[in-house]
Design a protein around this motif. Structure first.
Motif, PDB file in Angstrom:
ATOM      1  N   ILE A  93       0.671  -1.194   0.095  1.00 15.47           N
ATOM      2  CA  ILE A  93       0.112   0.037   0.143  1.00 15.47           C
ATOM      3  C   ILE A  93       0.657   1.246  -0.017  1.00 15.47           C
ATOM      4  O   ILE A  93       1.562   1.362   1.064  1.00 15.47           O
ATOM      5  N   ALA A  94       0.931   2.004  -1.195  1.00 15.80           N
ATOM      6  CA  ALA A  94       1.928   3.145  -1.305  1.00 15.80           C
ATOM      7  C   ALA A  94       1.084   4.269  -1.269  1.00 15.80           C
ATOM      8  O   ALA A  94      -0.178   4.266  -1.204  1.00 15.80           O
ATOM      9  N   ARG A  95       1.747   5.381  -0.939  1.00 13.88           N
ATOM     10  CA  ARG A  95       0.939   6.728  -1.031  1.00 13.88           C
ATOM     11  C   ARG A  95       1.395   7.358  -2.214  1.00 13.88           C
ATOM     12  O   ARG A  95       2.587   7.529  -2.526  1.00 13.88           O
ATOM     13  N   THR A  96       0.576   8.339  -2.669  1.00 20.08           N
ATOM     14  CA  THR A  96       0.690   9.048  -3.770  1.00 20.08           C
ATOM     15  C   THR A  96       1.779  10.157  -3.514  1.00 20.08           C
ATOM     16  O   THR A  96       1.656  10.823  -2.607  1.00 20.08           O
ATOM     17  N   GLY A  97       2.830  10.227  -4.300  1.00 22.35           N
ATOM     18  CA  GLY A  97       3.859  11.307  -4.044  1.00 22.35           C
ATOM     19  C   GLY A  97       4.753  10.944  -3.065  1.00 22.35           C
ATOM     20  O   GLY A  97       5.612  12.038  -2.882  1.00 22.35           O
ATOM     21  N   ASN A  98       4.982  10.157  -2.367  1.00 26.12           N
ATOM     22  CA  ASN A  98       5.965   9.643  -1.526  1.00 26.12           C
ATOM     23  C   ASN A  98       6.483   8.300  -1.472  1.00 26.12           C
ATOM     24  O   ASN A  98       5.605   7.271  -0.856  1.00 26.12           O
ATOM     25  N   PRO A  99       7.306   7.995  -2.243  1.00 29.53           N
ATOM     26  CA  PRO A  99       7.534   6.407  -2.296  1.00 29.53           C
ATOM     27  C   PRO A  99       8.332   5.902  -1.296  1.00 29.53           C
ATOM     28  O   PRO A  99       8.497   4.501  -1.306  1.00 29.53           O
ATOM     29  N   HIS A 100       8.692   6.749  -0.447  1.00 29.49           N
ATOM     30  CA  HIS A 100       9.464   6.133   1.089  1.00 29.49           C
ATOM     31  C   HIS A 100       8.282   5.782   2.182  1.00 29.49           C
ATOM     32  O   HIS A 100       8.936   5.561   3.393  1.00 29.49           O
ATOM     33  N   ARG A 101       7.218   5.973   2.010  1.00 29.21           N
ATOM     34  CA  ARG A 101       6.234   5.942   2.920  1.00 29.21           C
ATOM     35  C   ARG A 101       5.310   4.610   2.355  1.00 29.21           C
ATOM     36  O   ARG A 101       4.353   5.148   1.443  1.00 29.21           O
ATOM     37  N   LYS A 102       5.198   3.233   2.858  1.00 29.35           N
ATOM     38  CA  LYS A 102       4.335   2.454   2.316  1.00 29.35           C
ATOM     39  C   LYS A 102       4.058   1.269   3.306  1.00 29.35           C
ATOM     40  O   LYS A 102       4.893   1.294   4.370  1.00 29.35           O
ATOM     41  N   LYS A 103       3.132   0.505   3.144  1.00 30.58           N
ATOM     42  CA  LYS A 103       2.858  -0.398   4.231  1.00 30.58           C
ATOM     43  C   LYS A 103       2.980  -1.970   3.158  1.00 30.58           C
ATOM     44  O   LYS A 103       2.621  -2.106   1.901  1.00 30.58           O
ATOM     45  N   LEU A 104       3.800  -2.792   3.964  1.00 30.62           N
ATOM     46  CA  LEU A 104       3.683  -4.326   3.158  1.00 30.62           C
ATOM     47  C   LEU A 104       2.891  -5.134   4.150  1.00 30.62           C
ATOM     48  O   LEU A 104       2.842  -5.089   5.405  1.00 30.62           O
ATOM     49  N   VAL A 105       1.947  -5.706   3.407  1.00 31.33           N
ATOM     50  CA  VAL A 105       0.741  -6.203   4.216  1.00 31.33           C
ATOM     51  C   VAL A 105       0.745  -7.928   3.765  1.00 31.33           C
ATOM     52  O   VAL A 105       1.157  -8.059   2.501  1.00 31.33           O
ATOM     53  N   TYR A 106       0.967  -8.727   4.730  1.00 32.90           N
ATOM     54  CA  TYR A 106       1.016 -10.097   4.755  1.00 32.90           C
ATOM     55  C   TYR A 106      -0.072 -10.716   5.288  1.00 32.90           C
ATOM     56  O   TYR A 106      -0.635 -10.370   6.374  1.00 32.90           O
ATOM     57  N   GLN A 107      -0.437 -11.871   4.777  1.00 33.61           N
ATOM     58  CA  GLN A 107      -1.475 -12.698   5.463  1.00 33.61           C
ATOM     59  C   GLN A 107      -0.620 -14.069   6.082  1.00 33.61           C
ATOM     60  O   GLN A 107      -0.102 -14.828   5.291  1.00 33.61           O
ATOM     61  N   LEU A 108      -0.470 -14.114   7.251  1.00 39.90           N
ATOM     62  CA  LEU A 108       0.356 -15.184   7.877  1.00 39.90           C
ATOM     63  C   LEU A 108      -0.511 -16.660   7.821  1.00 39.90           C
ATOM     64  O   LEU A 108      -1.833 -16.551   7.738  1.00 39.90           O
ATOM     65  N   SER A 109       0.254 -17.512   7.542  1.00 45.64           N
ATOM     66  CA  SER A 109      -0.553 -19.099   7.550  1.00 45.64           C
ATOM     67  C   SER A 109      -0.827 -19.291   8.652  1.00 45.64           C
ATOM     68  O   SER A 109      -0.338 -18.780  10.117  1.00 45.64           O
TER      69      SER A 109
END
Length: 159
Positions: A93-109
């Motif tokens: 999940i990235a933010r418009t206009g700022n490539p250095h602020r994002k979320k990495l989302v995982y679904q754990l098994s």
């Protein structure tokens, strides 16, 4: 707010057991008891008064969703220093206009969840750069708790 593609994606998340929450313009859930509330359907979200964004509740009880929140260039560099990929093959999940602020989302098994033991909820923060002269500080945050939610669609106060 919801395009046909977004609606389809949100339906898919709901079917996986994810808890979708209506949020206001400051990322705030619009349901008072949101940590224990049942998530809303896409139709209910669409009709919710004041909806500006859609949140996803995290943790072991809600489809085992885990988030790494990267806030700033130094956070990304810290991951790389430890041999970790800041652009993995996962939901980003990235933010418009700022490539250095994002979320990495995982679904754990289920197996990964079991490896976390009897009380698997956690959250943590690693500061990677102090706030200086009005500039925001930077950090890596880890979220796997029913008391945390992230904005996955709609308006974010910082873009």
């Amino acid at each position: 707010m919801a395009s046909e593609t977004l609606s389809h994606y949100l339906e898919h998340l709901a079917l996986q057991g994810c808890c979708l929450l209506p949020c206001g313009s400051n990322k705030n859930p619009l349901i008072k008891s949101w940590p224990s509330a049942i998530g809303l359907s896409v139709h209910e979200l669409r009709e919710f008064p004041g909806l500006k964004a859609i949140g996803l509740r995290l943790g072991p009880s809600d489809a085992r969703m885990f988030c790494i929140d990267l806030d700033g260039k130094s956070a990304i560099e810290k991951l790389q220093e430890h041999g970790l990929n800041p652009d993995p093959d996962t939901w980003i999940i990235a933010r418009t206009g700022n490539p250095h602020r994002k979320k990495l989302v995982y679904q754990l098994s289920s197996s990964q969840l079991n490896d976390l033991g009897s009380q698997p909820s956690f959250q943590g923060k690693i500061h990677t750069k102090d706030a200086i002269d009005g500039a925001k500080g930077e950090a890596i945050e880890l979220f796997f708790s029913r008391n945390r939610q992230i904005v996955i669609a709609g308006q974010h106060p910082e873009g």
